[in-house]
Design a protein around this motif. Structure first.
Motif, PDB file in Angstrom:
ATOM      1  N   HIS A 228       0.956  -1.252  -0.098  1.00  0.00           N
ATOM      2  CA  HIS A 228       0.028   0.085  -0.093  1.00  0.00           C
ATOM      3  C   HIS A 228       0.828   1.383   0.090  1.00  0.00           C
ATOM      4  CE1 HIS A 228      -3.455   2.436   0.838  1.00  0.00           C
ATOM      5  NE2 HIS A 228      -2.837   2.991   1.782  1.00  0.00           N
ATOM      6  N   VAL A 229       0.563   2.312  -0.855  1.00  0.00           N
ATOM      7  CA  VAL A 229       1.205   3.507  -0.930  1.00  0.00           C
ATOM      8  C   VAL A 229       0.196   4.734  -0.723  1.00  0.00           C
ATOM      9  CG1 VAL A 229       2.609   5.050  -2.167  1.00  0.00           C
ATOM     10  CG2 VAL A 229       2.991   2.864  -2.200  1.00  0.00           C
ATOM     11  N   MET A 230       0.264   5.660   0.202  1.00  0.00           N
ATOM     12  CA  MET A 230      -0.608   6.584   0.320  1.00  0.00           C
ATOM     13  C   MET A 230       0.162   8.187   0.458  1.00  0.00           C
ATOM     14  SD  MET A 230      -3.469   7.583   3.355  1.00  0.00           S
ATOM     15  CE  MET A 230      -2.033   8.026   4.584  1.00  0.00           C
ATOM     16  N   GLN A 231      -0.483   8.854  -0.225  1.00  0.00           N
ATOM     17  CA  GLN A 231       0.325  10.247  -0.347  1.00  0.00           C
ATOM     18  C   GLN A 231      -0.478  11.252   0.832  1.00  0.00           C
ATOM     19  OE1 GLN A 231       0.878  12.099  -4.225  1.00  0.00           O
ATOM     20  NE2 GLN A 231       2.011  13.803  -3.301  1.00  0.00           N
ATOM     21  N   PHE A 232       0.099  12.027   1.451  1.00  0.00           N
ATOM     22  CA  PHE A 232      -0.625  12.989   2.321  1.00  0.00           C
ATOM     23  C   PHE A 232       0.017  14.364   2.196  1.00  0.00           C
ATOM     24  CE2 PHE A 232       3.031  10.894   4.831  1.00  0.00           C
ATOM     25  CZ  PHE A 232       3.310  12.026   5.582  1.00  0.00           C
ATOM     26  N   GLN A 233      -0.796  15.256   2.645  1.00  0.00           N
ATOM     27  CA  GLN A 233      -0.553  16.644   2.824  1.00  0.00           C
ATOM     28  C   GLN A 233       0.055  17.101   4.237  1.00  0.00           C
ATOM     29  OE1 GLN A 233      -0.005  19.078   0.299  1.00  0.00           O
ATOM     30  NE2 GLN A 233      -0.323  17.258  -0.960  1.00  0.00           N
ATOM     31  N   THR A 234      -0.448  16.407   5.300  1.00  0.00           N
ATOM     32  CA  THR A 234      -0.445  16.574   6.661  1.00  0.00           C
ATOM     33  C   THR A 234      -0.833  15.193   7.410  1.00  0.00           C
ATOM     34  OG1 THR A 234      -2.420  17.733   7.451  1.00  0.00           O
ATOM     35  CG2 THR A 234      -0.892  18.994   6.580  1.00  0.00           C
ATOM     36  N   LEU A 235       0.164  15.012   8.330  1.00  0.00           N
ATOM     37  CA  LEU A 235      -0.012  13.698   8.988  1.00  0.00           C
ATOM     38  C   LEU A 235       0.402  13.866  10.524  1.00  0.00           C
ATOM     39  CD1 LEU A 235      -0.554  10.510   9.077  1.00  0.00           C
ATOM     40  CD2 LEU A 235       1.621  10.204   8.634  1.00  0.00           C
ATOM     41  N   VAL A 236      -0.516  13.693  11.133  1.00  0.00           N
ATOM     42  CA  VAL A 236      -0.138  14.089  12.660  1.00  0.00           C
ATOM     43  C   VAL A 236       0.247  12.619  13.642  1.00  0.00           C
ATOM     44  CG1 VAL A 236      -1.223  14.801  14.993  1.00  0.00           C
ATOM     45  CG2 VAL A 236      -1.910  16.034  12.760  1.00  0.00           C
ATOM     46  N   ILE A 237       1.258  12.636  14.181  1.00  0.00           N
ATOM     47  CA  ILE A 237       1.695  11.890  15.155  1.00  0.00           C
ATOM     48  C   ILE A 237       1.768  12.049  16.596  1.00  0.00           C
ATOM     49  CG2 ILE A 237       3.788  10.030  15.426  1.00  0.00           C
ATOM     50  CD1 ILE A 237       4.420  10.410  12.506  1.00  0.00           C
ATOM     51  N   PRO A 238       0.912  11.781  17.423  1.00  0.00           N
ATOM     52  CA  PRO A 238       0.884  11.993  18.785  1.00  0.00           C
ATOM     53  C   PRO A 238       1.975  11.235  19.689  1.00  0.00           C
ATOM     54  CG  PRO A 238      -0.813  10.638  18.274  1.00  0.00           C
ATOM     55  CD  PRO A 238      -0.156  10.768  17.080  1.00  0.00           C
ATOM     56  N   GLY A 239       1.922  11.792  20.868  1.00  0.00           N
ATOM     57  CA  GLY A 239       2.818  11.265  21.667  1.00  0.00           C
ATOM     58  C   GLY A 239       4.494  11.373  21.449  1.00  0.00           C
ATOM     59  N   MET A 240       5.049  12.376  21.121  1.00  0.00           N
ATOM     60  CA  MET A 240       6.351  12.513  20.722  1.00  0.00           C
ATOM     61  C   MET A 240       6.937  13.419  21.752  1.00  0.00           C
ATOM     62  SD  MET A 240       6.276  10.875  18.065  1.00  0.00           S
ATOM     63  CE  MET A 240       7.825  11.395  17.148  1.00  0.00           C
ATOM     64  N   ASN A 241       6.685  13.545  22.840  1.00  0.00           N
ATOM     65  CA  ASN A 241       7.375  14.329  23.772  1.00  0.00           C
ATOM     66  C   ASN A 241       8.734  13.775  24.160  1.00  0.00           C
ATOM     67  OD1 ASN A 241       5.702  16.580  24.536  1.00  0.00           O
ATOM     68  ND2 ASN A 241       4.349  15.344  25.675  1.00  0.00           N
ATOM     69  N   ASN A 242       8.801  12.532  24.516  1.00  0.00           N
ATOM     70  CA  ASN A 242       9.935  11.937  24.923  1.00  0.00           C
ATOM     71  C   ASN A 242      11.039  11.877  23.793  1.00  0.00           C
ATOM     72  OD1 ASN A 242      11.495  10.371  27.051  1.00  0.00           O
ATOM     73  ND2 ASN A 242      11.564   8.944  25.233  1.00  0.00           N
ATOM     74  N   ILE A 243      10.771  11.570  22.566  1.00  0.00           N
ATOM     75  CA  ILE A 243      11.437  11.636  21.341  1.00  0.00           C
ATOM     76  C   ILE A 243      11.855  13.082  21.054  1.00  0.00           C
ATOM     77  CG2 ILE A 243      11.645  11.253  19.095  1.00  0.00           C
ATOM     78  CD1 ILE A 243       9.629   8.865  19.283  1.00  0.00           C
ATOM     79  N   GLN A 244      11.011  14.086  21.302  1.00  0.00           N
ATOM     80  CA  GLN A 244      11.440  15.290  20.966  1.00  0.00           C
ATOM     81  C   GLN A 244      12.552  15.937  22.163  1.00  0.00           C
ATOM     82  OE1 GLN A 244      10.492  17.124  18.534  1.00  0.00           O
ATOM     83  NE2 GLN A 244      11.722  19.014  19.124  1.00  0.00           N
ATOM     84  N   LYS A 245      12.246  15.559  23.295  1.00  0.00           N
ATOM     85  CA  LYS A 245      13.296  15.537  24.309  1.00  0.00           C
ATOM     86  C   LYS A 245      14.725  15.088  24.170  1.00  0.00           C
ATOM     87  CE  LYS A 245      11.665  15.666  28.498  1.00  0.00           C
ATOM     88  NZ  LYS A 245      11.518  15.118  29.792  1.00  0.00           N
ATOM     89  N   ALA A 246      14.688  13.920  23.544  1.00  0.00           N
ATOM     90  CA  ALA A 246      15.994  13.426  23.087  1.00  0.00           C
ATOM     91  C   ALA A 246      16.427  14.271  21.726  1.00  0.00           C
ATOM     92  CB  ALA A 246      15.766  11.958  22.567  1.00  0.00           C
ATOM     93  N   LEU A 247      15.668  14.630  21.314  1.00  0.00           N
ATOM     94  CA  LEU A 247      16.141  15.299  19.940  1.00  0.00           C
ATOM     95  C   LEU A 247      16.642  16.535  20.200  1.00  0.00           C
ATOM     96  CD1 LEU A 247      16.329  15.956  16.663  1.00  0.00           C
ATOM     97  CD2 LEU A 247      14.002  16.630  16.709  1.00  0.00           C
ATOM     98  N   GLU A 248      16.055  17.460  21.221  1.00  0.00           N
ATOM     99  CA  GLU A 248      16.676  18.556  21.701  1.00  0.00           C
ATOM    100  C   GLU A 248      18.024  18.418  22.411  1.00  0.00           C
ATOM    101  OE1 GLU A 248      15.650  21.711  21.693  1.00  0.00           O
ATOM    102  OE2 GLU A 248      13.578  21.427  20.683  1.00  0.00           O
ATOM    103  N   SER A 249      17.818  17.249  23.080  1.00  0.00           N
ATOM    104  CA  SER A 249      19.246  17.060  23.853  1.00  0.00           C
ATOM    105  C   SER A 249      20.289  16.732  23.260  1.00  0.00           C
ATOM    106  CB  SER A 249      18.955  15.916  24.989  1.00  0.00           C
ATOM    107  OG  SER A 249      18.249  16.395  25.844  1.00  0.00           O
ATOM    108  N   GLY A 250      20.038  16.198  21.996  1.00  0.00           N
ATOM    109  CA  GLY A 250      21.060  15.419  20.884  1.00  0.00           C
ATOM    110  C   GLY A 250      21.813  16.574  20.410  1.00  0.00           C
ATOM    111  N   LYS A 251      21.498  17.748  20.592  1.00  0.00           N
ATOM    112  CA  LYS A 251      22.205  19.047  19.810  1.00  0.00           C
ATOM    113  C   LYS A 251      23.631  19.092  20.333  1.00  0.00           C
ATOM    114  CE  LYS A 251      18.132  21.988  18.746  1.00  0.00           C
ATOM    115  NZ  LYS A 251      17.514  23.344  19.233  1.00  0.00           N
ATOM    116  N   VAL A 252      23.671  18.561  21.528  1.00  0.00           N
ATOM    117  CA  VAL A 252      24.990  18.552  22.320  1.00  0.00           C
ATOM    118  C   VAL A 252      25.344  17.141  22.421  1.00  0.00           C
ATOM    119  CG1 VAL A 252      26.463  19.262  24.132  1.00  0.00           C
ATOM    120  CG2 VAL A 252      24.481  20.670  23.638  1.00  0.00           C
ATOM    121  N   VAL A 253      26.583  16.821  21.792  1.00  0.00           N
ATOM    122  CA  VAL A 253      27.114  15.546  21.840  1.00  0.00           C
ATOM    123  C   VAL A 253      27.638  15.136  23.311  1.00  0.00           C
ATOM    124  CG1 VAL A 253      28.129  15.460  19.402  1.00  0.00           C
ATOM    125  CG2 VAL A 253      29.655  16.024  21.316  1.00  0.00           C
TER     126      VAL A 253
END
Length: 368
Positions: A228-253
């Motif tokens: 299956h293949v589906m094209q989208f203009q916007t796609l919401v993915i909830p529950g990303m707080n923890n991954i976002q925190k890792a992304l923010e912290s990962g700016k510094v090695v």
């Protein structure tokens, strides 16, 4: 009261003997370290990249604190070993023993000295080294590319696992800056016999969720066929707080983080069982490396009493052997810990345990 006062004078007398050998040892080893590693880097910056000499020297100076943290234990070992070798050669240790002062009491001064240098090493490693490393990184980028170091995070990868370490999802972000995501790829393995791939040109983080833009989703079955293949203009993915925190912290090695920052980063990764062995080893070394000063002071003092006549030569030989043993243990145990062959905690503390055990054994026999 007189005996206590006399012992305090002895402690101060022995402690004052340490500083010159300490500075000598740090200076010699730091110079050798710079000559073998850092000067080559600076030479390449000046000759190949055309970096101005004053900026290259500034970068060199910013690398200095991290090198000093590594060489302080060597200076402590050399200091305690040479001082006790001299005290033994001048029969001052014998004079103290004849007054009823036990060898364990004489060890108070080197242990206090090792404790002081441990705190100094910890403060330098936690306060100055992270700032110096980050500044050096910015200056090197500016010198080589004539532009400011990008403030965002590039090529971020995050693995989300179950409690049994089964891989659930893999997140990749090509570039992230100021809530904006670019080149996002998500591999989802949570569906039975179906692997879902989400690819988006960009996106935005807000209110704990990713809103991906201009992308596609692919469903791949067990035969590696695209079901299956589906094209989208916007796609919401909830529950990303923890991954976002890792992304923010990962700016510094991790090498540019202090103890608290690295601890918070590990706590974030633990929520998704994404902690790696190399990060754990590096974290535990934040504690074990400063305490190496105390350990080598414990080992250096009795070693200095093992030869009375050839004082300087024997001191340098014993110091070189212990330094070599310490760094061989540090490299090998660190590699074993990062590979998962031994626990990360043991990998970080093994050099201190071995050197400390040898010091205690020698101390026991010399105190008899």
């Amino acid at each position: 009261m007189r005996m206590n006062f006399g012992l305090q004078l002895v402690d101060r007398y022995i402690a004052n003997e340490f500083w010159q050998p300490l500075l000598f040892g740090i200076g010699i080893v730091t110079g050798v370290w710079f000559g073998a590693d850092q000067l080559k880097t600076i030479f390449n910056l000046v000759m190949r990249s055309g970096v101005p000499l004053n900026m290259a020297l500034t970068i060199l100076g910013l690398h200095l604190p991290q090198v000093i943290v590594m060489t302080i234990p060597i200076g402590v070992l050399l200091g305690t070993l040479l001082v006790f070798n001299r005290l033994s050669g001048d029969s001052e240790i014998i004079a103290l023993r004849t007054t009823g002062t036990s060898f364990y009491r004489i060890m108070v001064a080197p242990l206090l000295f090792g404790l002081m240098t441990s705190f100094a090493s910890l403060g330098l490693n936690e306060v100055i080294v992270p700032v110096a490393n980050r500044t050096s990184k910015k200056l090197e980028f500016l010198a080589m590319y004539k532009a400011e170091l990008p403030s965002g995070q590039a090529n971020f990868t995050y693995m989300d696992r179950d409690a049994d370490l089964t891989l659930k999802r893999i997140f990749y972000v090509g570039y992230y800056d100021k809530q904006r995501l670019a080149n996002v790829i998500i591999l989802d393995f949570t569906r039975d016999k179906i692997v879902q791939i989400i690819s988006a040109a960009g996106g935005l983080f807000a209110n704990g969720q990713w809103t991906l833009e201009h992308g596609r989703t692919y469903a791949i079955n067990g035969n590696s066929d695209i079901a299956h293949v589906m094209q989208f203009q916007t796609l919401v993915i909830p529950g990303m707080n923890n991954i976002q925190k890792a992304l923010e912290s990962g700016k510094v090695v991790p090498t540019e983080m202090n103890m608290l920052e690295l601890g918070e980063y590990l706590n974030t990764l633990k929520k998704s069982n994404a902690v790696t062995n190399d990060l754990l080893v590096h974290y535990y070394q934040k504690y074990s490396q400063p305490l190496a000063c105390l350990i080598v002071a414990l080992a250096g003092a009795p070693l200095g009493l093992m030869a009375r006549r050839s004082r300087s030569n024997s001191g340098l030989i014993y110091s070189a052997v212990f330094v070599f043993l310490y760094y061989v243990l540090q490299s090998s145990s660190g590699a074993l810990g990062e590979a998962g062959r031994i626990p990360a905690l043991l990998a970080a503390w093994l050099p201190n345990l071995v050197i400390g055990a040898l010091g205690l054994i020698i101390l026991y026999f010399k105190a008899k």
